[in-house]
Design a protein around this motif. Structure first.
Motif, PDB file in Angstrom:
ATOM      1  N   ILE A  43       0.831  -1.199   0.000  1.00  0.00           N
ATOM      2  CA  ILE A  43       0.000   0.000   0.000  1.00  0.00           C
ATOM      3  C   ILE A  43       0.870   1.255   0.000  1.00  0.00           C
ATOM      4  CG2 ILE A  43      -1.580   1.372   1.423  1.00  0.00           C
ATOM      5  CD1 ILE A  43      -2.901  -1.336   2.218  1.00  0.00           C
ATOM      6  N   PHE A  44       1.908   1.263   0.840  1.00  0.00           N
ATOM      7  CA  PHE A  44       2.766   2.451   0.906  1.00  0.00           C
ATOM      8  C   PHE A  44       3.649   2.582  -0.322  1.00  0.00           C
ATOM      9  CE2 PHE A  44       1.621   2.578   5.411  1.00  0.00           C
ATOM     10  CZ  PHE A  44       1.393   3.946   5.539  1.00  0.00           C
ATOM     11  N   GLU A  45       4.010   1.494  -0.945  1.00  0.00           N
ATOM     12  CA  GLU A  45       4.750   1.581  -2.201  1.00  0.00           C
ATOM     13  C   GLU A  45       3.902   2.265  -3.272  1.00  0.00           C
ATOM     14  OE1 GLU A  45       7.606  -2.400  -1.800  1.00  0.00           O
ATOM     15  OE2 GLU A  45       5.778  -2.462  -3.002  1.00  0.00           O
ATOM     16  N   ARG A  46       2.614   2.024  -3.262  1.00  0.00           N
ATOM     17  CA  ARG A  46       1.718   2.673  -4.214  1.00  0.00           C
ATOM     18  C   ARG A  46       1.435   4.119  -3.824  1.00  0.00           C
ATOM     19  NH1 ARG A  46      -3.696   0.111  -5.040  1.00  0.00           N
ATOM     20  NH2 ARG A  46      -3.657   1.592  -6.776  1.00  0.00           N
ATOM     21  N   LEU A  47       1.408   4.389  -2.532  1.00  0.00           N
ATOM     22  CA  LEU A  47       0.995   5.700  -2.039  1.00  0.00           C
ATOM     23  C   LEU A  47       2.120   6.724  -2.058  1.00  0.00           C
ATOM     24  CD1 LEU A  47      -1.339   7.309  -0.687  1.00  0.00           C
ATOM     25  CD2 LEU A  47      -0.435   6.532   1.518  1.00  0.00           C
ATOM     26  N   LEU A  48       3.348   6.292  -1.741  1.00  0.00           N
ATOM     27  CA  LEU A  48       4.444   7.223  -1.548  1.00  0.00           C
ATOM     28  C   LEU A  48       5.376   7.268  -2.757  1.00  0.00           C
ATOM     29  CD1 LEU A  48       5.408   6.301   2.126  1.00  0.00           C
ATOM     30  CD2 LEU A  48       3.850   8.104   1.346  1.00  0.00           C
ATOM     31  N   PRO A  49       6.030   8.383  -2.976  1.00  0.00           N
ATOM     32  CA  PRO A  49       7.026   8.451  -4.058  1.00  0.00           C
ATOM     33  C   PRO A  49       8.221   7.574  -3.730  1.00  0.00           C
ATOM     34  CG  PRO A  49       7.069  10.449  -2.720  1.00  0.00           C
ATOM     35  CD  PRO A  49       5.879   9.667  -2.271  1.00  0.00           C
ATOM     36  N   GLU A  50       8.959   7.190  -4.757  1.00  0.00           N
ATOM     37  CA  GLU A  50      10.069   6.258  -4.595  1.00  0.00           C
ATOM     38  C   GLU A  50      11.148   6.781  -3.663  1.00  0.00           C
ATOM     39  OE1 GLU A  50      11.709   4.997  -8.275  1.00  0.00           O
ATOM     40  OE2 GLU A  50       9.859   4.058  -9.003  1.00  0.00           O
ATOM     41  N   GLU A  51      11.314   8.093  -3.587  1.00  0.00           N
ATOM     42  CA  GLU A  51      12.412   8.630  -2.784  1.00  0.00           C
ATOM     43  C   GLU A  51      12.167   8.486  -1.277  1.00  0.00           C
ATOM     44  OE1 GLU A  51      10.069  12.215  -4.438  1.00  0.00           O
ATOM     45  OE2 GLU A  51      10.810  10.274  -5.138  1.00  0.00           O
ATOM     46  N   ILE A  52      10.932   8.217  -0.877  1.00  0.00           N
ATOM     47  CA  ILE A  52      10.656   7.979   0.538  1.00  0.00           C
ATOM     48  C   ILE A  52      10.717   6.482   0.796  1.00  0.00           C
ATOM     49  CG2 ILE A  52       8.944   8.150   2.389  1.00  0.00           C
ATOM     50  CD1 ILE A  52       7.993  10.728   1.215  1.00  0.00           C
ATOM     51  N   LYS A  53      11.703   6.076   1.577  1.00  0.00           N
ATOM     52  CA  LYS A  53      11.931   4.666   1.839  1.00  0.00           C
ATOM     53  C   LYS A  53      11.473   4.301   3.251  1.00  0.00           C
ATOM     54  CE  LYS A  53      13.947   4.043  -2.150  1.00  0.00           C
ATOM     55  NZ  LYS A  53      13.254   3.295  -3.230  1.00  0.00           N
ATOM     56  N   VAL A 272      -3.553  10.453   4.279  1.00  0.00           N
ATOM     57  CA  VAL A 272      -2.488   9.794   5.040  1.00  0.00           C
ATOM     58  C   VAL A 272      -1.128  10.297   4.539  1.00  0.00           C
ATOM     59  CG1 VAL A 272      -1.426   7.589   5.648  1.00  0.00           C
ATOM     60  CG2 VAL A 272      -3.923   7.751   5.418  1.00  0.00           C
ATOM     61  N   LYS A 273      -0.982  10.327   3.226  1.00  0.00           N
ATOM     62  CA  LYS A 273       0.261  10.815   2.623  1.00  0.00           C
ATOM     63  C   LYS A 273       0.523  12.267   3.023  1.00  0.00           C
ATOM     64  CE  LYS A 273       0.201  11.613  -1.807  1.00  0.00           C
ATOM     65  NZ  LYS A 273       0.193  11.374  -3.277  1.00  0.00           N
ATOM     66  N   ASP A 274      -0.521  13.096   3.008  1.00  0.00           N
ATOM     67  CA  ASP A 274      -0.354  14.505   3.338  1.00  0.00           C
ATOM     68  C   ASP A 274       0.131  14.687   4.771  1.00  0.00           C
ATOM     69  OD1 ASP A 274      -1.205  15.126   0.801  1.00  0.00           O
ATOM     70  OD2 ASP A 274      -3.255  15.641   1.398  1.00  0.00           O
ATOM     71  N   LYS A 275      -0.449  13.929   5.700  1.00  0.00           N
ATOM     72  CA  LYS A 275      -0.029  14.054   7.100  1.00  0.00           C
ATOM     73  C   LYS A 275       1.391  13.531   7.281  1.00  0.00           C
ATOM     74  CE  LYS A 275      -1.218  13.462  11.876  1.00  0.00           C
ATOM     75  NZ  LYS A 275      -2.236  13.905  12.796  1.00  0.00           N
ATOM     76  N   LEU A 276       1.712  12.468   6.580  1.00  0.00           N
ATOM     77  CA  LEU A 276       3.053  11.901   6.653  1.00  0.00           C
ATOM     78  C   LEU A 276       4.085  12.883   6.115  1.00  0.00           C
ATOM     79  CD1 LEU A 276       4.919   9.524   7.233  1.00  0.00           C
ATOM     80  CD2 LEU A 276       4.226   8.518   5.063  1.00  0.00           C
ATOM     81  N   PHE A 277       3.794  13.495   4.971  1.00  0.00           N
ATOM     82  CA  PHE A 277       4.708  14.493   4.391  1.00  0.00           C
ATOM     83  C   PHE A 277       4.908  15.671   5.352  1.00  0.00           C
ATOM     84  CE2 PHE A 277       4.153  13.592  -0.460  1.00  0.00           C
ATOM     85  CZ  PHE A 277       4.756  12.345  -0.269  1.00  0.00           C
ATOM     86  N   ALA A 278       3.810  16.138   5.950  1.00  0.00           N
ATOM     87  CA  ALA A 278       3.906  17.264   6.869  1.00  0.00           C
ATOM     88  C   ALA A 278       4.771  16.911   8.071  1.00  0.00           C
ATOM     89  CB  ALA A 278       2.508  17.675   7.329  1.00  0.00           C
TER      90      ALA A 278
END
Length: 282
Positions: A43-53, A272-278
């Motif tokens: 799920i996170f591989e689909r949700l997040l850009p590749e540079e976030i590991k 979820v992605k937005d909160k994680l990025f913030a």
């Protein structure tokens, strides 16, 4: 990813174990479900850009343990970026205490499975199993009929579960599972629902009225989107049974769920992605 994170150990043992696994330079995700790390990873591989590991996904074995892990690792720079994801459950409507933090998020729906339903994925999944064209598969499966039949039933069932948690939580509710409330085709088993109501009515007078009132309240609080306050596992169980009624060679719950994870509408989790990025940027 087969890392098991068991908060039933002492705090000292837990801390020692986590220190071996947590990377200060990458992202560590804590979730409730055990043995589902691979699902969250996809799920996170689909949700997040590749540079976030993601360094590790830690399954804590329940909300209480997730909250304990937040108290241990969530407020210190020593352990790097640690992000915590809790199921929505009925926490809001029951007025439960919640953790407020930049790196702690409660899902807006009941659980992660509540986001997985996807008509197109279901049809693509069934086409090779039925060995029919797409148009034939769509007609045979008749997904719309299933979803329009099961949704109002599951919503009322979970309105009843919520009432039980509110007024008589000692009585088994969500943990009863869903299959006892379904027939062999995955459709509603109304007689079992009525039997459940009979168990509860002495604790909650005027139960039918209260179910309808609770249903309206749940939609006000969680929204009226599909599966917003219904456990997604129940929908998937019903769908599995429904699809199996059309097949000779049966499918498993896990195979169906895997197909849904690979193709569901990931944009539903953009918050979820937005909160994680913030959090990462802070």
């Amino acid at each position: 990813m087969e890392i098991e994170f068991d908060l039933k150990y002492s705090d000292e043992a837990l801390l020692s174990r986590a220190l071996l696994l947590i990377s200060k330079n990458k992202l560590n995700i804590f979730v409730e479900d055990t043995h589902k790390e691979y699902e969250y990873e996809e799920i996170f591989e689909r949700l997040l850009p590749e540079e976030i590991k993601i360094s590790c996904i830690f399954p804590t074995g329940g909300k209480t343990f997730l909250e304990e892990s937040y108290n241990l690792f969530g407020n210190s720079d020593e352990y790097g970026n640690c992000f915590f994801i809790a199921d929505g459950d009925f926490d809001l409507i029951l007025g439960k205490n919640v953790i407020v933090g930049d790196n702690f998020l409660y899902l807006r729906r009941y659980n992660i499975e509540s986001y997985l339903l996807h008509k197109e994925t279901t049809l693509q999944f069934m086409r090779p199993k039925l060995r029919k064209t797409y148009a034939e598969t769509k007609e045979i499966v008749d997904y719309d009929n299933w979803i329009n039949t099961i949704t109002p039933f599951l919503e009322r069932l979970f309105a009843l579960h919520c009432l039980v948690q509110m007024y008589c939580p000692e009585i088994k509710n969500v943990a009863r599972g869903v299959e006892r409330f379904l027939d062999k085709r995955g459709y509603p088993n109304v007689s079992m629902f009525e039997a459940y109501k009979k168990e509860i009515i002495e604790f909650i007078p005027d139960l039918d009225t209260k179910i309808e009132q609770m249903l309206l309240r749940l939609k006000e609080v969680y929204g009226s989107e599909l599966s917003s306050f219904v456990c997604g596992k129940c929908y998937i169980s019903s769908l599995k049974m429904f699809l199996n009624s059309k097949l000779t060679k049966k499918i498993s719950y896990n195979d169906l769920k895997a197909a849904l994870i690979s193709s569901f509408d990931i944009s539903q989790l953009n918050y979820v992605k937005d909160k994680l990025f913030a959090y990462i940027a802070s």
